[in-house]
Write a protein that holds these residues in place. Structure first.
Motif, short mmCIF file in Angstrom:
data_model
loop_
_atom_site.label_atom_id
_atom_site.label_comp_id
_atom_site.label_asym_id
_atom_site.label_seq_id
_atom_site.Cartn_x
_atom_site.Cartn_y
_atom_site.Cartn_z
N LYS A 44 -41.87 -28.35 4.28
CA LYS A 44 -41.79 -28.66 2.87
C LYS A 44 -40.58 -27.71 2.48
N GLY A 48 -37.72 -29.17 0.11
CA GLY A 48 -37.62 -28.97 -1.37
C GLY A 48 -36.30 -28.17 -1.65
N SER A 53 -36.22 -29.57 -5.35
CA SER A 53 -37.47 -29.98 -6.04
C SER A 53 -38.36 -28.59 -6.20
N SER A 55 -41.44 -28.75 -7.14
CA SER A 55 -42.77 -29.08 -6.82
C SER A 55 -43.01 -28.98 -5.66
N ILE A 56 -41.92 -29.44 -4.61
CA ILE A 56 -42.24 -29.59 -3.11
C ILE A 56 -41.91 -28.07 -2.76
N THR A 57 -41.09 -27.27 -3.50
CA THR A 57 -41.20 -25.75 -3.00
C THR A 57 -42.23 -24.98 -3.42
N THR A 128 -33.07 -33.58 -9.56
CA THR A 128 -33.86 -33.56 -8.25
C THR A 128 -33.60 -35.09 -7.47
N SER A 134 -38.48 -37.26 2.16
CA SER A 134 -39.54 -36.33 1.11
C SER A 134 -40.72 -36.95 1.13
N ASP A 196 -40.44 -33.46 -11.78
CA ASP A 196 -40.54 -32.43 -10.84
C ASP A 196 -40.92 -31.17 -11.54
N GLY A 200 -44.60 -29.61 -10.74
CA GLY A 200 -44.72 -28.22 -10.53
C GLY A 200 -45.65 -27.21 -11.30
#
Length: 220
Positions: A44, A48, A53, A55-57, A128, A134, A196, A200
């Motif tokens: 991830k 990310g 991103s 939210s992914i981070t 993003t 992803s 995003d 997050g």
């Protein structure tokens, strides 16, 4: 699958009344959590970073905190399995509750930090980029977290461990937070609308309140 893994890696697994067997269950759960969460974090954080991103981070860092929680769980079971001594005439079993408390505070602090990062991205949005890679990473992560939740709940019930049952709840919460990130990624891919920072923030709030709830349960 969990029962098969227990038979393979937990010696004398049926004798759950034995303190040493209980310790083996805890160690097995801890090591499994460390390995799976580090793998999720690596995948991830890479995605990310590449796609910028938050939210992914945030979801990746959440998995890293889960790995740290598993490490604390591992240490907690190892210490709680020690026999009674002069300074601890009733044994060390309550160390498991202390490890559960530490896990809860880690979740709380992490959630607060991610809330700040997400608000910054909402105020100062950045481009993003999402693609099918992803989305696949997030979907696989949800499946792994679903298995984790059932895995922890199963072992937690077998050895009556509040720490592992709390960890099961945390893994279940991760499913919901990752699902929110996945929805945002799909929307961005199909419409170009960037949610995003907002997703997050939702993930971060979810983590924060999970920490509060787990602290209350551990204190109880």
């Amino acid at each position: 699958m969990t029962d098969l893994l227990i038979k393979l890696f937990v010696k004398d697994y049926k004798n759950t009344s034995n303190a040493k067997v209980r310790e083996r269950y805890g160690k097995f759960a801890g090591v499994t959590g460390i390995v799976t969460n580090i793998l999720l974090f690596m995948f991830k954080i890479t995605v990310g970073t590449i796609f910028n991103s938050i939210s992914i981070t945030a979801d990746a860092i959440n998995n890293l905190s889960d790995s740290g929680s598993s490490l604390i769980t591992l240490a907690g079971f190892k210490i709680s399995g020690k026999p009674a001594d002069e300074k601890h005439p009733y044994g060390h079993a309550r160390m498991e509750y202390i490890s559960g408390m530490i896990i809860s505070f880690l979740i709380l602090v992490l959630g607060f930090e991610l809330i700040k990062s997400s608000v910054e991205k909402i105020i100062n949005p950045q481009e993003t980029r999402f693609n099918i890679i992803s989305i696949l990473v997030l979907a696989v992560s949800i499946l792994i977290k679903l298995w984790q939740s059932m895995f922890y709940r199963r072992i937690g019930n077998i050895i009556e461990s509040g720490t592992l049952l709390a960890t099961s709840v945390d893994s279940r919460n991760d499913i919901l937070s990752t699902s929110a990130v996945l929805v945002a990624a799909i929307i961005a891919l199909l419409t170009g609308y960037n949610l995003d920072g907002y997703m997050g923030f939702i993930v971060a709030m979810f983590i924060f309140f999970s920490g509060i709830r787990l602290i209350r349960e551990t204190i109880s």
